[in-house]
Design a protein around this motif. Structure first.
Motif, short mmCIF file in Angstrom:
data_model
loop_
_atom_site.label_atom_id
_atom_site.label_comp_id
_atom_site.label_asym_id
_atom_site.label_seq_id
_atom_site.Cartn_x
_atom_site.Cartn_y
_atom_site.Cartn_z
N TRP A 31 0.85 -1.21 0.00
CA TRP A 31 0.00 0.00 0.00
C TRP A 31 0.88 1.25 0.00
O TRP A 31 0.69 2.18 -0.78
CB TRP A 31 -0.91 -0.03 1.24
CG TRP A 31 -1.71 1.22 1.45
CD1 TRP A 31 -1.27 2.41 1.95
CD2 TRP A 31 -3.09 1.40 1.15
NE1 TRP A 31 -2.28 3.32 1.99
CE2 TRP A 31 -3.42 2.73 1.51
CE3 TRP A 31 -4.10 0.58 0.64
CZ2 TRP A 31 -4.71 3.24 1.36
CZ3 TRP A 31 -5.38 1.10 0.50
CH2 TRP A 31 -5.67 2.41 0.85
N GLN A 32 1.87 1.24 0.89
CA GLN A 32 2.68 2.43 1.14
C GLN A 32 3.62 2.76 -0.02
O GLN A 32 4.11 3.88 -0.13
CB GLN A 32 3.51 2.23 2.42
CG GLN A 32 2.69 2.02 3.69
CD GLN A 32 2.28 0.56 3.93
OE1 GLN A 32 2.29 -0.26 3.02
NE2 GLN A 32 1.92 0.24 5.16
N SER A 33 3.93 1.79 -0.87
CA SER A 33 4.92 2.03 -1.93
C SER A 33 4.27 2.40 -3.26
O SER A 33 4.91 2.32 -4.31
CB SER A 33 5.83 0.81 -2.10
OG SER A 33 5.05 -0.29 -2.52
N ALA A 34 2.99 2.83 -3.21
CA ALA A 34 2.26 3.15 -4.44
C ALA A 34 3.06 4.08 -5.36
O ALA A 34 3.06 3.91 -6.58
CB ALA A 34 0.91 3.78 -4.10
N TYR A 35 3.73 5.07 -4.78
CA TYR A 35 4.52 6.01 -5.59
C TYR A 35 5.99 6.05 -5.21
O TYR A 35 6.69 7.02 -5.50
CB TYR A 35 3.89 7.41 -5.56
CG TYR A 35 2.90 7.57 -6.70
CD1 TYR A 35 3.36 7.72 -8.00
CD2 TYR A 35 1.53 7.50 -6.49
CE1 TYR A 35 2.47 7.82 -9.06
CE2 TYR A 35 0.63 7.59 -7.54
CZ TYR A 35 1.11 7.76 -8.83
OH TYR A 35 0.24 7.84 -9.87
#
Ligand code: IPE
Ligand code: IPE
Ligand code: MG
Length: 243
Positions: A203-207
Motif C-alpha cells: 500500500w505504502q509504496s504506491a509512488y
C-alpha cells in the motif's frame, strides 16, 4: 541549465528509505558457510546502513527483517533468525540510542516469543524520545495481512455504528495500517538482484521509487547507500501529473 539545477534541494534526499534486505543465504553459500553466518553478516550491514542514513540526512529507515511467509523456512533457520534478533537488540540498543535512533517495530507480534515481545517493547520505550532517525523494523510483517487487519478494524467500527461506510477512504484505511504516522517510503531498495516486493509495504509504496541492487545484503555499505541516494536524486517523480 543542467538537469540537477532544476531540482529543488530538498527533493534529492529521500526522507524515507525502505529496504528488503535479501541475499544473506546466497552470500553464505558463496563462501561455503552456514546460512546463519550470512544472517550474522546481515546484522553488521544493518549497522552500516543506519550509520549511512544518519550521515546522509535520511529521516526514516524501514527494514524488512522477517516476513509473514518466512515461517515456511526450516525451524532451525527461523530459530537462528530469532536468536540473532535477540542478540542484535541486546547488543545494539545503547549505540542506537547514543546515535539518536528511535526504534519501532511493525508486523504481527502475536506469533513471536514472549521474551522477544518484551525486548521489542523495551527497545521502543528506551528510544522513544530520539529524533535523529526513525528506524522501523518489520518483523512477521506482510502487507496482505496488514491491509486485511485494517479493513477488519474499519468493518468493526461500521458494524458498531461508530463510522459510516462512506467514511472509508484511502486516508482512514491508511490510518489503520501498522505504518500509521510514518510517511510513505520515497525509495524502496531490494538487494540480491531479485525484482519483487515479497509482500512488503504494498500500500505504502504506491509512488515509491524502486531500486534493485545486485549485491547481497551482507555486502551493503555506507557507499552503497550513498549510491542509492544519488540514483534517487536523478529520478523524476511525477505522481501522475506532467513534468
Ligand atoms: C534475507 O536473506 C533474510 C531473510 C529473508 C530473513 P535470505 O535468507 O532470503 O537469503 P537468500 O535470498 O536465500 O540468499
Ligand atoms: C523477503 O525476502 C523477506 C525479507 C527480506 C525479510 P525473501 O527471501 O523471504 O523473499 P522471496 O521468498 O525470495 O520472495
Ligand atoms: Mg531471500
Amino acid at each position: 541549465m543542467p538537469a540537477a539545477d532544476k531540482k529543488p534541494e530538498t527533493a534529492s534526499i529521500p526522507r524515507h528509505i525502505a529496504i528488503i534486505m535479501d541475499g544473506n543465504g546466497r552470500w553464505a553459500a558463496d563462501r561455503k558457510l552456514p546460512r546463519a553466518a550470512g544472517h550474522q553478516q546481515g546484522a553488521e550491514a544493518v549497522r552500516r546502513c543506519v550509520k549511512g542514513c544518519i550521515e546522509q540526512g535520511v529521516r526514516c529507515l524501514t527494514l524488512y527483517a522477517f516476513s509473514s511467509e518466512n515461517w515456511k523456512r526450516p525451524a532451525e533457520e527461523v530459530s537462528a533468525l530469532m536468536s540473532l534478533l535477540r542478540l542484535y537488540l541486546r547488543r545494539e540498543m545503547k549505540e542506537l540510542n547514543r546515535r539518536g535512533v528511535c526504534i519501532r517495530f511493525i508486523g504481527d507480534r502475536s506469533a513471536l516469543d514472549d521474551d522477544i515481545c518484551a525486548q521489542l517493547k523495551e527497545a521502543e520505550d528506551f528510544t522513544a524520545g530520539n529524533r535523529e532517525l526513525l528506524l522501523t523494523i518489520a518483523l512477521n510483517y506482510g502487507s496482505h495481512g496488514e491491509i486485511a487487519a485494517a479493513a477488519r478494524r474499519l468493518a468493526e467500527k461500521v458494524a458498531a455504528g461508530e463510522m459510516q461506510p462512506e467514511e472509508i477512504t484511502a486516508e482512514t484505511l491508511a490510518a489503520q495500517l501498522d505504518t500509521n504516522g510514518l510517511p510513505d517510503p520515497d525509495l524502496v531498495i531490494r538487494t540480491s538482484g531479485e525484482m519483487r516486493l515479497s509482500n512488503f509495504l504494498l500500500w505504502q509504496s504506491a509512488y515509491s521509487e524502486l531500486l534493485f541492487i545486485d549485491e547481497y545484503w551482507p555486502d551493503f555499505t555506507e557507499e552503497t547507500l550513498a549510491l542509492a541516494v544519488a540514483e534517487f536524486g536523478a529520478r523524476e517523480r511525477r505522481f501522475g501529473a506532467r513534468s
